[in-house]
Motif scaffolding. Structure first.
Motif, PDB file in Angstrom:
ATOM      1  N   ILE A  32       0.865  -1.185   0.000  1.00 57.28           N
ATOM      2  CA  ILE A  32       0.000   0.000   0.000  1.00 57.28           C
ATOM      3  C   ILE A  32       0.897   1.229   0.000  1.00 57.28           C
ATOM      4  N   SER A  33       0.537   2.231  -0.784  1.00 57.11           N
ATOM      5  CA  SER A  33       1.364   3.434  -0.870  1.00 57.11           C
ATOM      6  C   SER A  33       0.493   4.683  -0.851  1.00 57.11           C
ATOM      7  N   ASN A  34       0.700   5.521   0.165  1.00 63.78           N
ATOM      8  CA  ASN A  34       0.049   6.839   0.247  1.00 63.78           C
ATOM      9  C   ASN A  34      -1.469   6.744   0.058  1.00 63.78           C
ATOM     10  N   CYS A  53      -4.179  -6.867  -4.792  1.00 60.26           N
ATOM     11  CA  CYS A  53      -3.865  -5.435  -4.743  1.00 60.26           C
ATOM     12  C   CYS A  53      -3.754  -4.887  -3.323  1.00 60.26           C
ATOM     13  N   GLY A  54      -4.208  -5.650  -2.328  1.00 61.07           N
ATOM     14  CA  GLY A  54      -4.098  -5.169  -0.955  1.00 61.07           C
ATOM     15  C   GLY A  54      -5.407  -4.847  -0.275  1.00 61.07           C
ATOM     16  N   LYS A  55      -6.516  -5.308  -0.851  1.00 59.73           N
ATOM     17  CA  LYS A  55      -7.821  -5.017  -0.240  1.00 59.73           C
ATOM     18  C   LYS A  55      -7.922  -5.589   1.171  1.00 59.73           C
ATOM     19  N   THR A  56      -7.560  -6.869   1.318  1.00 58.65           N
ATOM     20  CA  THR A  56      -7.625  -7.506   2.636  1.00 58.65           C
ATOM     21  C   THR A  56      -6.605  -6.894   3.588  1.00 58.65           C
ATOM     22  N   PRO A 214       1.472  -1.251  -5.748  1.00 62.93           N
ATOM     23  CA  PRO A 214       1.009  -0.849  -4.418  1.00 62.93           C
ATOM     24  C   PRO A 214      -0.290  -0.052  -4.502  1.00 62.93           C
ATOM     25  N   THR A 215      -1.199  -0.370  -3.612  1.00 64.22           N
ATOM     26  CA  THR A 215      -2.566   0.127  -3.673  1.00 64.22           C
ATOM     27  C   THR A 215      -2.663   1.641  -3.534  1.00 64.22           C
TER      28      THR A 215
END
Length: 255
Positions: A32-34, A53-56, A214-215
């Protein structure tokens, strides 16, 4: 990095420039980014995005399972309730025993909390099954028991991680409609992670479209459909507009 309580009572969750990095033998990976977004009290927010993508990871941050690597994450509620893809009911405990499990773990079970939990079973049509075991229930009923187990601890915020994905399509539609009504009736704030665009649009007040890792937030849609029930929303003319717009955003991200 910071995770704190927020002084704005209208905001339950606030991400402000949050980043999350994972470390393994191959090095550091930016998940995750910013990332910046907020969720208001009583709002139902759906999150969609490409696989991985990083949802969880976002839910894990909100739940306090994972700490942010940077930025600020603020919560203005107690411990969130968390529903996973599987119901994780204990097969050797009755429905009543499973519903009371969260209260037992929190050591908050007493006459009042027990009555509240069993009252939820009655209110939402499972009272007659309180002495049954999970193996005697349908998949949809099991998920309702899991929801009631979560609601029994009175969380203000619920995190739903693909809670209907293990169900057949017909059950998924029916249960989504029912659980949406329950959560609205109980006045809960909800963050739903799903791969299903139709589910995201039909249940959410707002849909956040995440980019690939990163999301970051690629798009945001405020869902303006008059119908309130998810099944009815799917038949609305504007439903197609939201679905197609989100599909294009996700499809472009995959290419």
């Amino acid at each position: 990095m910071e995770a704190s309580m927020n002084g704005n009572n209208d905001l339950i969750v606030e991400f402000d420039g949050v980043s999350l990095n994972y470390h393994d033998a191959q090095g550091e990976t930016a998940a995750i980014s910013n990332l910046s977004f907020s969720v208001k009290k009583g709002e139902f927010v759906s999150i969609v995005g490409p696989s991985g993508c990083g949802k969880t990871s976002v839910l894990s941050l909100v739940a306090g399972i994972t700490k942010p690597s940077g930025g600020r994450l603020s919560l203005n509620c107690g411990r969130p309730g968390y529903m996973l893809q599987q119901d994780h009911l204990l097969d050797w405990r009755t429905v009543e025993g499973n519903v009371l499990l969260g209260l037992e773990v929190q050591r908050s079970i007493n006459e009042e909390t027990r009555a509240y939990a069993l009252g939820l079973l009655e209110r939402y049509g499972l009272g007659e099954f309180s002495a049954r075991y999970p193996g005697q229930l349908s998949g949809g009923m099991r998920q309702k028991v899991a929801l009631i187990r979560t609601l029994a601890t009175k969380p203000e915020l619920l995190l739903l991680d693909e809670p209907f994905s293990a169900l057949d399509f017909q059950t998924r539609l029916r249960l989504g409609d029912e659980i949406h009504s329950i959560l609205k009736e109980e006045g809960k704030t909800v963050i739903l992670v799903t791969h299903d665009i139709s589910e995201a649009v039909s249940m959410g007040d707002r849909v956040l479209v995440f980019s690939s890792r990163p999301t970051r937030i690629k798009a945001e849609h405020i869902i303006d459909i008059d119908e309130q029930k998810p099944i009815q929303r799917r038949n609305a003319e504007s439903f197609k507009y939201y679905f197609n717009a989100i599909w294009r955003e996700l499809d472009h991200d995959e290419t």
